[in-house]
Design a protein around this motif. Structure first.
Motif, PDB file in Angstrom:
ATOM      1  N   PHE A 278       0.847  -1.193   0.000  1.00 42.26           N
ATOM      2  CA  PHE A 278       0.000   0.000   0.000  1.00 42.26           C
ATOM      3  C   PHE A 278       0.884   1.246   0.000  1.00 42.26           C
ATOM      4  O   PHE A 278       2.044   1.206   0.434  1.00 42.26           O
ATOM      5  N   ALA A 279       0.297   2.352  -0.448  1.00 41.45           N
ATOM      6  CA  ALA A 279       1.077   3.595  -0.586  1.00 41.45           C
ATOM      7  C   ALA A 279       1.615   4.071   0.756  1.00 41.45           C
ATOM      8  O   ALA A 279       2.633   4.770   0.812  1.00 41.45           O
ATOM      9  N   GLN A 311       0.227  -0.362  -4.935  1.00 46.37           N
ATOM     10  CA  GLN A 311      -0.783   0.685  -5.100  1.00 46.37           C
ATOM     11  C   GLN A 311      -0.264   1.693  -6.129  1.00 46.37           C
ATOM     12  O   GLN A 311       0.920   2.069  -6.107  1.00 46.37           O
ATOM     13  N   GLU A 312      -1.179   2.077  -7.033  1.00 44.38           N
ATOM     14  CA  GLU A 312      -0.779   2.823  -8.240  1.00 44.38           C
ATOM     15  C   GLU A 312       0.089   4.048  -7.948  1.00 44.38           C
ATOM     16  O   GLU A 312       1.075   4.300  -8.639  1.00 44.38           O
ATOM     17  N   SER A 313      -0.253   4.781  -6.887  1.00 44.63           N
ATOM     18  CA  SER A 313       0.449   6.051  -6.644  1.00 44.63           C
ATOM     19  C   SER A 313       1.930   5.860  -6.304  1.00 44.63           C
ATOM     20  O   SER A 313       2.712   6.794  -6.426  1.00 44.63           O
ATOM     21  N   THR A 409      -0.511  -3.389 -10.668  1.00 45.84           N
ATOM     22  CA  THR A 409      -0.898  -2.292  -9.770  1.00 45.84           C
ATOM     23  C   THR A 409      -2.368  -2.436  -9.363  1.00 45.84           C
ATOM     24  O   THR A 409      -3.115  -3.203  -9.971  1.00 45.84           O
ATOM     25  N   ARG A 411      -5.733   0.093  -7.326  1.00 45.00           N
ATOM     26  CA  ARG A 411      -6.108   1.401  -6.752  1.00 45.00           C
ATOM     27  C   ARG A 411      -6.736   1.249  -5.373  1.00 45.00           C
ATOM     28  O   ARG A 411      -6.416   1.990  -4.474  1.00 45.00           O
ATOM     29  N   THR A 412      -7.662   0.283  -5.243  1.00 45.35           N
ATOM     30  CA  THR A 412      -8.401   0.190  -3.976  1.00 45.35           C
ATOM     31  C   THR A 412      -8.074  -1.123  -3.258  1.00 45.35           C
ATOM     32  O   THR A 412      -7.587  -2.069  -3.874  1.00 45.35           O
ATOM     33  N   PHE A 413      -8.427  -1.122  -1.989  1.00 45.43           N
ATOM     34  CA  PHE A 413      -8.243  -2.318  -1.160  1.00 45.43           C
ATOM     35  C   PHE A 413      -8.942  -3.529  -1.803  1.00 45.43           C
ATOM     36  O   PHE A 413      -8.350  -4.595  -1.962  1.00 45.43           O
ATOM     37  N   ALA A 416      -7.176  -4.943  -4.760  1.00 46.20           N
ATOM     38  CA  ALA A 416      -5.975  -5.721  -4.371  1.00 46.20           C
ATOM     39  C   ALA A 416      -6.372  -7.121  -3.934  1.00 46.20           C
ATOM     40  O   ALA A 416      -5.763  -8.110  -4.336  1.00 46.20           O
ATOM     41  N   THR A 433       1.983  -2.134   4.939  1.00 42.59           N
ATOM     42  CA  THR A 433       1.226  -0.916   5.215  1.00 42.59           C
ATOM     43  C   THR A 433       1.568  -0.458   6.625  1.00 42.59           C
ATOM     44  O   THR A 433       1.993  -1.273   7.450  1.00 42.59           O
TER      45      THR A 433
END
Ligand code: NAD
Length: 490
Positions: A278-279, A311-313, A409, A411-413, A416, A433
């Motif tokens: 996670f980011a 996570q994409e970011s 990648t 975006r959301t939980f 994933a 995380t």
């Protein structure tokens, strides 16, 4: 490939002087016989096979090939020992023998580590710091249970199964033997163990330890050979329980062979673990965990984190750091203490890995491999990343069992989780995380036997291990590992 951060490695700035582990202290015989009834005996088959050093392709030793008649002899020796001293022995005395095995492995740890590295190709650092200490820890742990079984299962009557047939793979040879032999003995069973054909040597050293520990003859029997020897153990009518660790493909064959029989069985099979970053994770730690999870031990780990979801970011940052770290990994002589990635265990396994590299490219994925030099002889694979993959790609779905990581990648939980669970396997997983709540949600949602949080590939004899779905049936380790070797009665 070279970025400013990793240029130093290419320029030789981080080159270390060789630090090879000495092999003066080890003794590998030219030939190994079968260990049956407390003696080293010639095989009825009259045949032997070579075991080689995958880093040099040189022969290390010749090892007996057990046929049906040899397996029959081993099972009969195990049955005799079961009826005779072993199942009648006071449990505390059984425990003493197991403690003795644990201690002798500790005393001979350097020898075990060097032989494991020579025979299997794994870096000496891993054999020394992981395989051997954990193997001895398993014997210590289960020795402690030998006289406390009724406390493990309160209100139940516990009885041993009888003769356990145990078949193990080549990635953690001594450790897999310990996982199987230690609980079986603690529960009062006797054993016929078959190591993998490419890594029989530490099992033969274990036979020496068992003889030195003075175990009654026939309590542990070790037969060497390939699939036919394994299959002969599985189908032998004198075996009461089968414990198998290996590929899902062979697990299926064994399950079919056992259908309708009264034999109890556990199957520890393949995996395709997801590591999820996670980011908000500590990115450098996560990158180190990813590297540890897939590249060390050449990716020859059933629970290897072979799929990465970022996570994409932070994806760009993670992939750049991963590539930089890959360039610093040292691939080469397994006996060198600086080596991170040793030799691939066999020519056949190298060919399997290479075929997956081709498949990945044909499927349109982008491939990145570190630029390190490889030795001329032996079986080697550079650490490899695949990006630009989709869920349906074979390199994402199938177990490669090499240092190959497929990255996607999210975006959301929920995305994933659904991607992580989209696999026929369910052995292990990892989450990175800094939010405890996310860790708990993740560990409850990932369909896998083990989920590590902010770490990866950590083992302890007290923790059960095993898979969901096509990763297997049953658990080994901890209290659950006792259950597999006992008949529990009301
Ligand atoms: P494999 O299935 O080819 O062989 C495993 C063992 O089974 C070997 O000793 C082999 O000789 C024997 N065997 C082969 N055919 C047989 C048959 N028909 N009947 C009985 N025995 C037979 O697996 P491998 O290549 O040695 O090991 C790699 C596999 O093991 C990977 O899939 C990996 O994920 C898995 N593994 C799983 C765990 C776990 O705990 N789940 C641990 C380590 C390895």
């Amino acid at each position: 490939m070279a970025t400013p951060e990793n240029k130093l490695a290419f320029d030789g700035g981080w080159e270390y002087s060789p630090a090879p582990e000495s092999t003066d202290h080890i003794k590998v015989e030219k030939k190994y016989e079968l260990f049956i009834g407390g003696d080293f005996v010639k095989p009825e088959s009259g045949k032997y096979f070579n075991t080689i050093n995958p880093a040099t392709e040189e022969r290390l030793s010749r090892v007996a090939l057990a046929n049906d008649a040899d397996v029959d002899k081993a099972v009969k020796a195990a049955r005799k020992a079961y009826r005779g001293p072993w199942s009648r022995m006071k449990p505390a005395d059984r425990g003493k023998y197991i403690y003795r095995i644990a201690r002798i492995i500790q005393e001979r740890a350097r020898e075990f580590a060097a032989i494991e590295s020579l025979d299997g190709g794994k870096p000496i650092r891993e054999a020394r710091d992981v395989d051997v200490p954990l193997a001895s820890a398993h014997f210590f742990y289960y020795a402690g249970w030998a006289d406390k079984l009724e406390y493990a299962f309160p209100g139940r009557k516990v009885r041993p199964m009888g003769v356990a047939g145990q078949i193990i793979p080549w990635n953690f040879p001594l450790l897999m033997a310990a996982w199987k032999v230690a609980p079986a003995l603690a529960c009062g069973n006797t054993v016929v163990l078959k190591p993998a054909e490419t890594t029989p040597l530490t099992a033969m050293k274990l036979a020496e330890v068992i003889a030195d520990a003075g175990l009654p003859e026939g309590v542990v029997n070790i037969v060497t050979g390939a699939g036919d020897t394994g299959s002969s153990i599985v189908s032998h009518p004198g075996v009461d329980k089968i414990a198998f660790t290996g590929s899902t493909e062979v697990g299926r064959i064994i399950q079919r062979a056992l259908a309708g029989s009264k034999k109890k069985y556990t199957l520890e099979l393949g995996g395709k673990a997801a590591n999820i970053i996670f980011a908000d994770a500590a990115i450098d730690e996560a990158v180190e965990g990813i590297v540890n999870g897939i590249f060390f031990n050449q990716g020859h780990v059933c629970c290897a984190g072979s799929r990465l979801f970022v996570q994409e970011s932070v994806a760009e940052q993670v992939i750049r750091k991963l590539k930089d770290r890959m360039e610093t990994l040292i691939v080469g002589d397994p006996l060198d203490k600086n080596t991170d990635i040793g030799a691939i265990n066999s020519k056949a396994q190298l060919e399997t890995i290479q075929s997956y590299l081709d498949i990945g490219k044909q499927e349109g994925a982008d491939i990145y491999q570190s630029a390190c030099a490889l030795p001329d002889k032996g079986y080697w694979c550079r650490p490899t990343l695949f990006t630009g993959v989709s869920q349906s790609n074979r390199v994402v779905q199938e177990e490669i069992f090499g240092p190959v990581l497929a990255i996607q990648t999210f975006r959301t939980f929920d995305e994933a989780i659904s991607k992580a669970n989209n696999t026929p396997y369910g052995l292990s997983g990892g989450v990175w995380t800094d939010k405890g709540a996310k860790i708990f949600r993740m560990t409850q949602s990932v369909r896998a036997g083990v989920v590590w949080a902010n770490t990866f590939n950590k083992f302890d004899p007290t923790s059960p291990f095993g898979g969901y779905k096509e990763s297997g049936i049953g658990r080994e380790g901890g209290l659950h590992g006792l259950d597999a070797y006992l008949r529990l009665e009301a």
